[in-house]
Every structure is written in structure tokens, then in C-alpha cells.
Design a protein around this motif. Sequence first.
Motif, mmCIF file in Angstrom:
data_model
loop_
_atom_site.group_PDB
_atom_site.id
_atom_site.type_symbol
_atom_site.label_atom_id
_atom_site.label_comp_id
_atom_site.label_asym_id
_atom_site.label_seq_id
_atom_site.Cartn_x
_atom_site.Cartn_y
_atom_site.Cartn_z
ATOM 1 N N ARG A 1 0.718 -1.095 0.131
ATOM 2 C CA ARG A 1 -0.119 -0.049 -0.048
ATOM 3 C C ARG A 1 1.106 1.309 -0.085
ATOM 4 O O ARG A 1 1.734 1.455 0.891
ATOM 5 C CB ARG A 1 -0.980 -0.118 1.109
ATOM 6 N N LEU A 2 0.603 2.103 -1.102
ATOM 7 C CA LEU A 2 1.466 3.639 -1.318
ATOM 8 C C LEU A 2 0.702 4.539 -1.078
ATOM 9 O O LEU A 2 -0.720 4.504 -1.411
ATOM 10 C CB LEU A 2 2.290 3.162 -2.597
ATOM 11 N N LEU A 3 1.410 5.545 -0.266
ATOM 12 C CA LEU A 3 0.457 6.740 -0.193
ATOM 13 C C LEU A 3 1.533 8.211 -0.567
ATOM 14 O O LEU A 3 2.570 8.108 -0.322
ATOM 15 C CB LEU A 3 0.197 6.974 1.303
ATOM 16 N N GLN A 4 0.889 8.697 -1.555
ATOM 17 C CA GLN A 4 1.685 9.789 -2.288
ATOM 18 C C GLN A 4 0.881 10.991 -1.655
ATOM 19 O O GLN A 4 -0.259 11.138 -2.015
ATOM 20 C CB GLN A 4 1.707 9.745 -3.716
ATOM 21 N N PHE A 5 1.629 12.084 -1.259
ATOM 22 C CA PHE A 5 1.162 13.231 -1.025
ATOM 23 C C PHE A 5 2.051 14.387 -1.129
ATOM 24 O O PHE A 5 3.051 14.607 -0.573
ATOM 25 C CB PHE A 5 0.829 13.386 0.664
ATOM 26 N N LEU B 1 4.418 2.345 2.797
ATOM 27 C CA LEU B 1 5.461 3.347 2.311
ATOM 28 C C LEU B 1 4.519 4.498 2.178
ATOM 29 O O LEU B 1 3.772 4.587 1.354
ATOM 30 C CB LEU B 1 5.903 2.986 0.937
ATOM 31 N N VAL B 2 4.954 5.473 2.673
ATOM 32 C CA VAL B 2 4.513 6.755 2.428
ATOM 33 C C VAL B 2 5.449 7.947 1.820
ATOM 34 O O VAL B 2 6.845 8.096 2.401
ATOM 35 C CB VAL B 2 4.020 7.571 3.796
ATOM 36 N N VAL B 3 5.148 8.676 0.875
ATOM 37 C CA VAL B 3 5.731 9.468 -0.028
ATOM 38 C C VAL B 3 5.389 11.024 0.434
ATOM 39 O O VAL B 3 4.095 11.266 -0.005
ATOM 40 C CB VAL B 3 5.963 9.205 -1.431
ATOM 41 N N VAL B 4 6.284 11.976 0.946
ATOM 42 C CA VAL B 4 5.531 13.186 1.183
ATOM 43 C C VAL B 4 6.495 14.211 0.409
ATOM 44 O O VAL B 4 7.647 13.978 0.528
ATOM 45 C CB VAL B 4 5.517 13.693 2.436
ATOM 46 N N GLN B 5 5.853 15.055 -0.632
ATOM 47 C CA GLN B 5 6.666 16.078 -1.181
ATOM 48 C C GLN B 5 6.589 17.377 -0.699
ATOM 49 O O GLN B 5 5.706 17.769 -0.093
ATOM 50 C CB GLN B 5 6.334 15.734 -2.797
ATOM 51 N N GLU B 6 7.463 18.349 -1.373
ATOM 52 C CA GLU B 6 7.308 19.672 -0.794
ATOM 53 C C GLU B 6 7.823 19.590 0.609
ATOM 54 O O GLU B 6 7.158 20.411 1.509
ATOM 55 C CB GLU B 6 6.092 20.611 -1.196
ATOM 56 N N VAL B 7 8.863 18.984 1.063
ATOM 57 C CA VAL B 7 9.077 18.904 2.317
ATOM 58 C C VAL B 7 10.397 19.743 2.705
ATOM 59 O O VAL B 7 11.407 19.929 1.942
ATOM 60 C CB VAL B 7 9.636 17.515 2.817
ATOM 61 N N GLY C 1 4.252 9.954 -7.512
ATOM 62 C CA GLY C 1 4.697 11.209 -7.314
ATOM 63 C C GLY C 1 3.865 12.219 -8.131
ATOM 64 O O GLY C 1 3.008 12.022 -8.958
ATOM 65 N N ASP C 2 4.266 13.529 -7.823
ATOM 66 C CA ASP C 2 3.650 14.698 -8.442
ATOM 67 C C ASP C 2 4.460 14.689 -9.923
ATOM 68 O O ASP C 2 5.497 15.407 -9.672
ATOM 69 C CB ASP C 2 3.656 15.699 -7.475
ATOM 70 N N LEU C 3 3.983 14.178 -10.995
ATOM 71 C CA LEU C 3 4.608 14.316 -12.073
ATOM 72 C C LEU C 3 4.477 15.605 -12.894
ATOM 73 O O LEU C 3 4.848 15.830 -14.245
ATOM 74 C CB LEU C 3 4.439 12.916 -12.737
ATOM 75 N N ASN C 4 3.347 16.288 -12.581
ATOM 76 C CA ASN C 4 3.055 17.839 -13.252
ATOM 77 C C ASN C 4 2.936 17.372 -14.646
ATOM 78 O O ASN C 4 3.098 17.878 -15.669
ATOM 79 C CB ASN C 4 4.446 18.699 -13.214
ATOM 80 N N ALA C 5 2.085 16.221 -14.729
ATOM 81 C CA ALA C 5 1.897 15.861 -16.184
ATOM 82 C C ALA C 5 0.137 15.076 -16.216
ATOM 83 O O ALA C 5 0.235 14.530 -15.100
ATOM 84 C CB ALA C 5 2.751 15.052 -16.915
ATOM 85 N N SER C 6 -0.579 15.421 -17.027
ATOM 86 C CA SER C 6 -1.921 14.563 -17.055
ATOM 87 C C SER C 6 -1.945 13.286 -17.742
ATOM 88 O O SER C 6 -0.669 12.998 -18.218
ATOM 89 C CB SER C 6 -2.947 15.555 -17.823
#
Length: 243
Positions: A18-22, A45-51, A161-166
Amino acid sequence: MAPLWLARPAAAGEPALRLLQFNGLSSNPRKAEAVAWLADAGADLVVVQEVDADWAAALAAMPGHAVIESAPRQDNFGMTLLVRHDASDMVVRTWREDLVPGIPALAAELAVGGRRIAVLAVHTLPPVGRDHAGRRDAQLARTAAWVGEQRAAGRVPVVVGDLNASPFSAPFRGLLAAGLVDSQRGFGLQASWPVGHPLPPIAIDHCLHDPALVTAARALGPALGSDHLPVRCDLAWPAGQVP
């Protein structure tokens, strides 16, 4: 867009991950509330961005979880990986990837069900202007190459991740051409950004995985003070397949 709703996900068998992306937003005023929700989400596994430094401190105290790799920054491209305490034995190693100079990506190799899964957490530059768009595309092209490298090493690749792509953009299709599966297929368009904006949101927070895995469940989380919603993705081995 129809395949996102009409494509039937493959039957899931043994649970894998189970993955969590934020993308938490560096200026988020609700960090404590967000950390509490992330801790209760049940993710391995938790991924946090803009840290940034404040986010890093809040995440270091996240109940039931341990930081396994962190690269806080004062701009919007810091990142942290955390693992649930009772899932920590699956972590083989973690490392940083420089997909393009100056913007780190974080990776983790996990032992799950007798196989190795390699997870790459990516936050690309927003495609604002030709330079940023070109560097974003270079990040995604390098990500596609990373996928091939992991397969060659006998690992099952996953990209979050935040791929900034649709899902409908050419750079994103390049990732699919590398043999990855969009976890949204069969679960509908899960638009994660921008929260609280009058314009319709779009899906730019993603989880893509090797066809050796299937998406057993996928959902967006609540608004937690960021301009992005969290993405929770449950991956599993296909039904009847012994890993």
C-alpha cells in the motif's frame, strides 16, 4: 478518458504494497492534521513532497512510522519517504536518484512476497515556460530509463509522485510506453490538483507500476491544507500467481 472508467482491473491476489503519495505543500498551515491522517492511512510506504525543515520535523514525529530517506529543501522539491513500523522489515535499501541536476528523486528497494519491488518517488518541475517544460520532460524520460534499469536488475518497478503531467500528455505516455500501467485504469479519473480552485482539477499525482503487479484499490484522500489531495494505491500480485 473512457479506459479510466471502463478498463477492468486485473484480478488481485496476494497483497503486496500500500503506497501513499502526498504533495504536502511547503507552506501548509495544517501539517499536524495532515501527519495524523497520513499515520492512520495504513500505508506501508508514505511519500511526502514539498518537504521543508518544518515538514521534516513534523514527519519525523509521525506515529507508527519511521523516516527511511529524506531530502528537505527550502524550495518546493524536498521529499521524504517513511515506512510503517510493522512493515520496516521489507526495506532492503534506499537511495537518491539525480534524474536531472539539482532536483532529487528518492528510491527504495523493498522485499515483498519473495520478490524485489523498486519504488521511485519523483516530483517534476511544473511545465511553466519552455525551460521548465523541457526539464520536466527530461525527468520523465530519465524515469522511463530507470524503469528499464530496475527490470534488468530483476526488480519490479513502481513510480509515484507529483509528475506535473496529466494522463493524456505526451510525456506521460512515454512512461506508459516504458511498460508501466496507470493505476487509475478502472478506477476513473482521480483529479488531485488544484484543491479549492474554481477551475476543474486535473490528475497530476500518479502511481504507475509494472504489469507484474495489479492495482487492487486506488482512492484520493481528503483536503489536508495542501493544493494537492493524497493518493492511496494498493498494489497486489495477480490472482493465482505465486510471487
